[in-house]
Motif scaffolding. Structure first.
Motif, mmCIF file in Angstrom:
data_model
loop_
_atom_site.group_PDB
_atom_site.id
_atom_site.type_symbol
_atom_site.label_atom_id
_atom_site.label_comp_id
_atom_site.label_asym_id
_atom_site.label_seq_id
_atom_site.Cartn_x
_atom_site.Cartn_y
_atom_site.Cartn_z
ATOM 1 N N THR A 135 -16.072 -3.913 2.885
ATOM 2 C CA THR A 135 -16.305 -5.044 3.784
ATOM 3 C C THR A 135 -15.292 -4.951 4.915
ATOM 4 O O THR A 135 -14.446 -4.043 4.956
ATOM 5 N N ALA A 136 -15.337 -5.888 5.824
ATOM 6 C CA ALA A 136 -14.422 -5.852 6.972
ATOM 7 C C ALA A 136 -12.959 -5.933 6.538
ATOM 8 O O ALA A 136 -12.082 -5.371 7.185
ATOM 9 N N ALA A 137 -12.698 -6.635 5.421
ATOM 10 C CA ALA A 137 -11.306 -6.846 5.007
ATOM 11 C C ALA A 137 -10.978 -6.284 3.638
ATOM 12 O O ALA A 137 -9.824 -6.346 3.206
ATOM 13 N N GLY A 138 -11.952 -5.721 2.943
ATOM 14 C CA GLY A 138 -11.684 -5.236 1.592
ATOM 15 C C GLY A 138 -12.915 -4.594 0.992
ATOM 16 O O GLY A 138 -13.571 -3.762 1.634
ATOM 17 N N ILE A 139 -13.247 -4.994 -0.237
ATOM 18 C CA ILE A 139 -14.420 -4.453 -0.918
ATOM 19 C C ILE A 139 -15.119 -5.576 -1.682
ATOM 20 O O ILE A 139 -14.555 -6.656 -1.891
ATOM 21 N N GLN A 140 -16.349 -5.293 -2.103
ATOM 22 C CA GLN A 140 -17.120 -6.239 -2.891
ATOM 23 C C GLN A 140 -18.072 -5.463 -3.788
ATOM 24 O O GLN A 140 -18.167 -4.230 -3.700
ATOM 25 N N ALA A 178 -9.857 -8.799 -3.851
ATOM 26 C CA ALA A 178 -9.331 -10.122 -3.526
ATOM 27 C C ALA A 178 -9.203 -10.299 -2.015
ATOM 28 O O ALA A 178 -9.543 -11.363 -1.474
ATOM 29 N N ALA A 179 -8.730 -9.271 -1.336
ATOM 30 C CA ALA A 179 -8.562 -9.366 0.120
ATOM 31 C C ALA A 179 -9.892 -9.614 0.814
ATOM 32 O O ALA A 179 -9.967 -10.383 1.786
#
Length: 420
Positions: free
Chosen positions: A179-184, A229-230
């Motif tokens: 994702t833009a800021a981390g993962i999912q 989490a990020a």
């Protein structure tokens, strides 16, 4: 909200005792010395699940056994363990909340707490079956905390099966989506919406990864957890004082699900439990700040008042008031939080209880149905077991007693008191 003042500790304890009395009154004798509970008293069959069946009732029996010093509750827990042991070989799900892993965790607790060797043997058998049914990536359609790998990993860790715990969470490394800021992660195949919170979302997966990764000394798994989490923290819409992340993006079943929720399952009451875990594992004050922001949002949201249809229609531990009371109790125990808001929650639960000669129970509301009152349930998620467990702990907290539960729920860290 009922508007009535919260009862004192004696009144709360009496309400919990009435809840236990009703719970025992609707138990089913299995005919072989076992004891089981249906999800609802009108259901034809007993259910072994942790989420809303017999495995989720056993923890409150253990709680009552320790709280009251009454062996009849321990005896009921041992009888319930017989039903779970009989279910291990025939139940078709392996997960924490819906299957064998949850049964194993409860069976292990009965063995450890009450010395029931048959329960310990059944727990081992359940975990052996879980191991055997792993395909190398997953156990079934669900791929999250409640029904998938993260919960199996967490449950296996707490049951002492460290090898299984690591195997369960390793597949998240190759299935993560940037994702833009981390993962999912997708919670199941073939859906476009990505859930973000504890029950079916990324934060529940993060909880399993962080706990297992830390215990196993696997920095790669811990890093994966922090990236997950990020990705969720970046979606916050209530900062800087609060924390509120949408249910899912793109919205999953928006015709049925509100965009924002506040309970353990899809809201800040559950998000805070993950942030508490990360605080304990890493000592970073940023996680404490995030847990505090979750609490700010919960206490300023208006709950437990039923402000509009569908806003807050559940008394239970998963999606309702009892789940918020669990977090309130943790904050009282570790932060010296005023019990005032917890008192609001308890007053609401007391006011909504149905009490009669059979005991006490709670009915949730389905705002899309007429009439909307649902049949009371027995289990952890939406019923007496989850509510009574929190009422008993709150009684102890008001009396200055032990904040620990008799059975530590797998995704709720034990309180860690702040230094003076």
């Amino acid at each position: 909200m009922t508007g009535a003042p919260a009862p004192g500790p004696d009144g709360i304890e009496a309400l919990a005792a009435d809840g236990l009395r009703w719970l025992l009154s609707v138990a089913r004798d299995t005919g072989d010395g076992g004891l089981g509970w249906p999800v609802r008293p009108s259901d034809a069959e007993v259910d072994p699940m942790l989420y809303n069946g017999t495995a989720g009732v056993v923890p409150v029996l253990l709680e009552a056994w320790r709280h009251f010093g009454d062996d009849s509750y321990g005896d009921a827990a041992v009888r319930a363990a017989r039903l779970l042991a009989d279910s291990v070989g025939t139940w078709e799900d392996d997960s924490l909340y819906f299957g064998r892993t949850g049964m194993a965790l409860v069976l292990r607790a009965v063995h450890d707490g009450l010395g029931d060797s048959a329960a310990g043997t059944a727990a081992d058998r359940a975990l052996d079956l879980v191991r055997a049914r792993f395909d190398g990536t997953r156990w079934g359609e669900l791929f999250e905390l409640m029904g998938g790998n993260a919960g199996i990993g967490l449950g296996a860790l707490l049951a002492g099966a460290d090898d299984l715990a690591v195997r369960a969470v390793e597949p998240y490394a190759r299935t993560a989506e940037p994702t833009a800021a981390g993962i999912q992660w997708a919670f199941r195949p073939g859906v476009s919406g990505r859930m973000h919170h504890m029950s079916h979302g990324t934060l529940g997966i993060v909880y399993g990864l962080a706990a297992v990764g830390h215990a196993a000394g696997r920095a790669d798994l811990v890093d994966l957890a922090l990236a997950g989490a990020a990705g969720v923290v970046a979606r916050d819409e209530a900062g800087p004082e609060g924390f509120l992340v949408p249910h899912s993006d793109p919205p999953h079943r928006s015709d049925l699900t509100a965009r924002h929720n506040y309970g353990w399952c899809h809201g800040p009451a559950g998000d805070a439990q993950l942030f508490r875990l990360l605080r304990d594992l890493h000592g970073d004050p940023g996680w404490t700040a995030l847990a505090d922001r979750c609490w700010h949002t919960v206490t300023h949201s208006g709950l437990p008042r039923r402000l509009r249809p569908g806003f807050w229609d559940n008394n239970g531990r998963c999606c309702g008031t009892a789940g918020v009371l669990a977090l309130a109790g943790d904050r009282i125990a570790e932060r010296g939080e005023s019990p005032a808001f917890a008192g609001v929650l308890v007053a609401d639960l007391a006011g909504r209880a149905v009490r009669d000669a059979d005991g006490a129970r709670w009915s949730n509301v389905e705002h899309r149905a007429d009439p909307g009152a649902l049949e009371p349930e027995t289990g952890w998620a939406m019923g007496n077991a989850g509510i009574v467990r929190e009422l008993l702990r709150h009684t102890r907290l008001l009396r200055g007693g032990d904040p620990a539960y008799a059975f530590a729920w797998p995704d709720q860290p034990a309180p860690t008191p702040s230094p003076p």
